[in-house]
Design a protein around this motif. Structure first.
Motif, PDB file in Angstrom:
ATOM      1  N   GLU A 171       0.803  -1.170  -0.028  1.00  0.00           N
ATOM      2  CA  GLU A 171       0.110   0.067  -0.181  1.00  0.00           C
ATOM      3  C   GLU A 171       1.011   1.235   0.034  1.00  0.00           C
ATOM      4  O   GLU A 171       0.485   2.077  -0.708  1.00  0.00           O
ATOM      5  CB  GLU A 171      -0.971   0.029   1.218  1.00  0.00           C
ATOM      6  CG  GLU A 171      -2.010   1.070   1.339  1.00  0.00           C
ATOM      7  CD  GLU A 171      -2.789   0.760   2.358  1.00  0.00           C
ATOM      8  OE1 GLU A 171      -2.987   2.085   3.339  1.00  0.00           O
ATOM      9  OE2 GLU A 171      -3.466   0.074   2.227  1.00  0.00           O
ATOM     10  N   VAL A 172       1.915   1.328   0.611  1.00  0.00           N
ATOM     11  CA  VAL A 172       2.795   2.504   0.847  1.00  0.00           C
ATOM     12  C   VAL A 172       3.570   2.519  -0.479  1.00  0.00           C
ATOM     13  O   VAL A 172       3.523   4.020  -1.087  1.00  0.00           O
ATOM     14  CB  VAL A 172       3.826   2.066   1.870  1.00  0.00           C
ATOM     15  CG1 VAL A 172       4.960   3.381   1.942  1.00  0.00           C
ATOM     16  CG2 VAL A 172       3.404   2.366   3.324  1.00  0.00           C
ATOM     17  N   SER A 173       3.981   1.812  -1.231  1.00  0.00           N
ATOM     18  CA  SER A 173       4.440   1.760  -2.700  1.00  0.00           C
ATOM     19  C   SER A 173       3.438   2.263  -3.591  1.00  0.00           C
ATOM     20  O   SER A 173       3.766   3.084  -4.362  1.00  0.00           O
ATOM     21  CB  SER A 173       5.219   0.390  -3.154  1.00  0.00           C
ATOM     22  OG  SER A 173       6.164  -0.069  -2.016  1.00  0.00           O
ATOM     23  N   VAL A 174       2.403   1.717  -3.514  1.00  0.00           N
ATOM     24  CA  VAL A 174       1.403   2.091  -4.458  1.00  0.00           C
ATOM     25  C   VAL A 174       0.962   3.743  -4.338  1.00  0.00           C
ATOM     26  O   VAL A 174       0.916   4.524  -5.091  1.00  0.00           O
ATOM     27  CB  VAL A 174       0.159   1.601  -4.168  1.00  0.00           C
ATOM     28  CG1 VAL A 174      -1.307   2.100  -4.975  1.00  0.00           C
ATOM     29  CG2 VAL A 174       0.199  -0.059  -4.367  1.00  0.00           C
ATOM     30  N   ASP A 175       0.991   4.143  -2.693  1.00  0.00           N
ATOM     31  CA  ASP A 175       0.639   5.620  -2.605  1.00  0.00           C
ATOM     32  C   ASP A 175       1.638   6.567  -3.118  1.00  0.00           C
ATOM     33  O   ASP A 175       1.501   7.526  -3.380  1.00  0.00           O
ATOM     34  CB  ASP A 175       0.528   5.820  -1.194  1.00  0.00           C
ATOM     35  CG  ASP A 175      -1.244   6.053  -0.666  1.00  0.00           C
ATOM     36  OD1 ASP A 175      -1.918   6.594  -1.424  1.00  0.00           O
ATOM     37  OD2 ASP A 175      -1.225   5.811   0.402  1.00  0.00           O
ATOM     38  N   ALA A 176       3.033   5.838  -3.177  1.00  0.00           N
ATOM     39  CA  ALA A 176       4.024   6.723  -3.782  1.00  0.00           C
ATOM     40  C   ALA A 176       4.389   6.816  -5.209  1.00  0.00           C
ATOM     41  O   ALA A 176       5.279   7.469  -5.567  1.00  0.00           O
ATOM     42  CB  ALA A 176       5.409   6.110  -2.770  1.00  0.00           C
ATOM     43  N   LEU A 177       3.446   6.225  -5.987  1.00  0.00           N
ATOM     44  CA  LEU A 177       3.490   5.988  -7.392  1.00  0.00           C
ATOM     45  C   LEU A 177       3.426   7.491  -8.016  1.00  0.00           C
ATOM     46  O   LEU A 177       2.711   8.162  -7.410  1.00  0.00           O
ATOM     47  CB  LEU A 177       2.622   5.057  -8.002  1.00  0.00           C
ATOM     48  CG  LEU A 177       2.668   3.494  -7.683  1.00  0.00           C
ATOM     49  CD1 LEU A 177       1.409   2.933  -8.237  1.00  0.00           C
ATOM     50  CD2 LEU A 177       3.994   3.042  -8.572  1.00  0.00           C
ATOM     51  N   GLU A 178       4.104   7.603  -9.041  1.00  0.00           N
ATOM     52  CA  GLU A 178       3.975   8.849  -9.718  1.00  0.00           C
ATOM     53  C   GLU A 178       3.366   8.703 -11.008  1.00  0.00           C
ATOM     54  O   GLU A 178       3.244   9.642 -11.906  1.00  0.00           O
ATOM     55  CB  GLU A 178       5.708   9.298 -10.089  1.00  0.00           C
ATOM     56  CG  GLU A 178       6.262   9.741  -9.052  1.00  0.00           C
ATOM     57  CD  GLU A 178       7.888  10.116  -9.119  1.00  0.00           C
ATOM     58  OE1 GLU A 178       7.984  10.097 -10.571  1.00  0.00           O
ATOM     59  OE2 GLU A 178       8.664  10.482  -8.321  1.00  0.00           O
ATOM     60  N   GLU A 179       2.560   7.525 -11.215  1.00  0.00           N
ATOM     61  CA  GLU A 179       1.595   7.548 -12.250  1.00  0.00           C
ATOM     62  C   GLU A 179       0.507   6.863 -12.070  1.00  0.00           C
ATOM     63  O   GLU A 179       0.551   6.047 -10.942  1.00  0.00           O
ATOM     64  CB  GLU A 179       2.320   6.680 -13.417  1.00  0.00           C
ATOM     65  CG  GLU A 179       2.988   5.184 -13.193  1.00  0.00           C
ATOM     66  CD  GLU A 179       3.427   4.517 -14.093  1.00  0.00           C
ATOM     67  OE1 GLU A 179       2.660   3.740 -14.896  1.00  0.00           O
ATOM     68  OE2 GLU A 179       4.762   4.358 -14.287  1.00  0.00           O
ATOM     69  N   ILE A 180      -0.495   6.776 -12.767  1.00  0.00           N
ATOM     70  CA  ILE A 180      -1.696   6.399 -12.432  1.00  0.00           C
ATOM     71  C   ILE A 180      -1.832   4.878 -12.682  1.00  0.00           C
ATOM     72  O   ILE A 180      -1.514   4.540 -13.873  1.00  0.00           O
ATOM     73  CB  ILE A 180      -3.049   6.767 -12.958  1.00  0.00           C
ATOM     74  CG1 ILE A 180      -3.112   8.139 -12.669  1.00  0.00           C
ATOM     75  CG2 ILE A 180      -4.226   5.959 -12.814  1.00  0.00           C
ATOM     76  CD1 ILE A 180      -4.115   8.976 -13.446  1.00  0.00           C
ATOM     77  N   PRO A 181      -1.991   3.702 -12.055  1.00  0.00           N
ATOM     78  CA  PRO A 181      -1.703   2.292 -12.455  1.00  0.00           C
ATOM     79  C   PRO A 181      -2.839   1.982 -13.364  1.00  0.00           C
ATOM     80  O   PRO A 181      -3.830   2.622 -13.330  1.00  0.00           O
ATOM     81  CB  PRO A 181      -1.823   1.402 -10.897  1.00  0.00           C
ATOM     82  CG  PRO A 181      -2.546   2.444 -10.013  1.00  0.00           C
ATOM     83  CD  PRO A 181      -2.172   3.701 -10.713  1.00  0.00           C
ATOM     84  N   ARG A 182      -2.401   0.928 -14.042  1.00  0.00           N
ATOM     85  CA  ARG A 182      -3.227   0.363 -14.893  1.00  0.00           C
ATOM     86  C   ARG A 182      -4.399  -0.243 -14.354  1.00  0.00           C
ATOM     87  O   ARG A 182      -5.695  -0.177 -14.648  1.00  0.00           O
ATOM     88  CB  ARG A 182      -2.576  -0.859 -15.928  1.00  0.00           C
ATOM     89  CG  ARG A 182      -3.444  -1.120 -17.120  1.00  0.00           C
ATOM     90  CD  ARG A 182      -2.620  -2.129 -17.999  1.00  0.00           C
ATOM     91  NE  ARG A 182      -2.291  -3.330 -17.274  1.00  0.00           N
ATOM     92  CZ  ARG A 182      -1.406  -4.126 -17.823  1.00  0.00           C
ATOM     93  NH1 ARG A 182      -0.688  -4.212 -18.900  1.00  0.00           N
ATOM     94  NH2 ARG A 182      -1.028  -5.280 -17.123  1.00  0.00           N
ATOM     95  N   ASN A 183      -4.225  -1.227 -13.117  1.00  0.00           N
ATOM     96  CA  ASN A 183      -5.261  -1.585 -12.474  1.00  0.00           C
ATOM     97  C   ASN A 183      -4.629  -2.081 -11.076  1.00  0.00           C
ATOM     98  O   ASN A 183      -3.349  -1.952 -10.903  1.00  0.00           O
ATOM     99  CB  ASN A 183      -6.055  -2.802 -13.093  1.00  0.00           C
ATOM    100  CG  ASN A 183      -5.006  -4.048 -13.204  1.00  0.00           C
ATOM    101  OD1 ASN A 183      -4.017  -3.971 -13.972  1.00  0.00           O
ATOM    102  ND2 ASN A 183      -5.287  -4.933 -12.576  1.00  0.00           N
TER     103      ASN A 183
END
Length: 309
Positions: free
Chosen positions: A158-170
């Motif tokens: 979850e922490v890594s998803v919040d830190a993304l700089e792009e919108i994930p595909r899914n």
């Protein structure tokens, strides 16, 4: 505010036998505290994918489900703190093994280590804190949130998803887990289901990634509303428009399932006509990015009134 006086301001909510709020962390806790006057007729369905802070340390060292959002919701429901609630929310300072850990997380983890079913452990703590509203983890099995990027790379945590700089595909859950059985039962019986507010990708979406929960919402006769954040999110979800977020929700709950949205007056929306949009100023006077409990409960009552016309 006395319970009778608060509940008398919400005639449409007061008629409901079951209200279910879905999310995680601070946002869900705020909704539950604003609707606490419903007592046993209110249930929070809580995401269990957190892997940050005290919760993340416990999970990495000892395994188990994520307790942080459940603990947060328990303490937020209590508007007037008690000694028991202060103890449950106590966070250790200093240095060493306990530094930064929340005592409530450790208590819930201890109950889990004693082979007590997670839902039963939550109910024990509810009794200790005199919390009448129900709380159900989305799953009683350890699970992590993951995001698949456009490049094909999968990011786990979850922490890594919040830190993304792009919108994930899914988004997906690793591993694939079953819903807590009581969660399905309460969704099926609900007259009103509330999604949000909170971190869209990491608090609101996780429960919907469990097929049994999303299917139960789709098939439910309950009115379904989405509560928007007051301020724009940081992280990848911050670049999603309201219409984008509705599309994300609809990938899990189906087209035309959402009935209403509560958002701020400045929101631009280009949404399907079947969705009722209520725009109100909902900020807390002290913390402007936080929903005021009384304003929020009134807004929920108001949109239920609109949906019943």
């Amino acid at each position: 505010m006395p319970e009778q006086k608060l509940s008398s301001r919400h005639p449409y909510l007061n008629k409901m036998s079951s209200v279910v709020a879905i999310g995680g962390g601070h946002g869900l806790g705020r909704v539950l505290s604003s609707l606490a006057f419903l007592g046993e007729r209110l249930t929070g369905l809580v995401a269990t994918t957190d892997d940050g802070g005290s919760t993340g340390r416990i999970r990495s060292q000892h395994g188990g489900i994520a307790w942080g959002d459940l603990r947060n919701c328990l303490t937020q429901i209590i508007i007037k703190p008690t000694v028991a609630s202060a103890l449950f929310e106590y966070r250790f300072g200093g240095v060493g093994e306990l530094a930064g850990h929340n005592l409530g997380n450790l208590i819930l983890k201890a109950l889990e280590n004693m082979k007590i079913r997670p839902l039963e452990g939550i109910n024990l703590v509810r009794e200790l804190l005199h919390v009448r509203a129900g709380l159900i983890p989305m799953s009683e099995s350890p699970v992590h949130l993951a995001a698949q990027l456009k490049s094909g790379v999968t990011i786990v945590g979850e922490v890594s998803v919040d830190a993304l700089e792009e919108i994930p595909r899914n988004l997906l859950l690793i591993p694939k887990v079953s819903a807590t059985p009581e969660a399905i039962d309460i969704v099926k019986k609900a007259e009103l289901i509330v999604l949000g507010p909170g971190s869209f990708l990491t608090s609101i979406m996780p429960s919907l990634l469990i097929d049994e929960i999303s299917s139960a919402i789709t098939q439910s006769n309950a009115k379904l509303i989405f509560i928007d954040n007051i301020q724009q999110e940081s992280g990848p979800a911050g670049s999603l428009s309201l219409a984008d977020r509705i599309e994300w929700l609809e990938t899990r709950i189906g087209k035309n399932r959402l009935n209403g949205i509560i958002t701020v007056p400045t929101t631009y929306n280009d949404l399907p006509e079947n969705i009722t949009v209520l725009k109100q100023i909902l900020s807390d006077d002290e913390v402007e990015y936080r929903h005021d409990r009384n304003k929020l409960s009134k807004a929920i009552n108001d949109i239920v009134e609109l949906l019943n016309r």
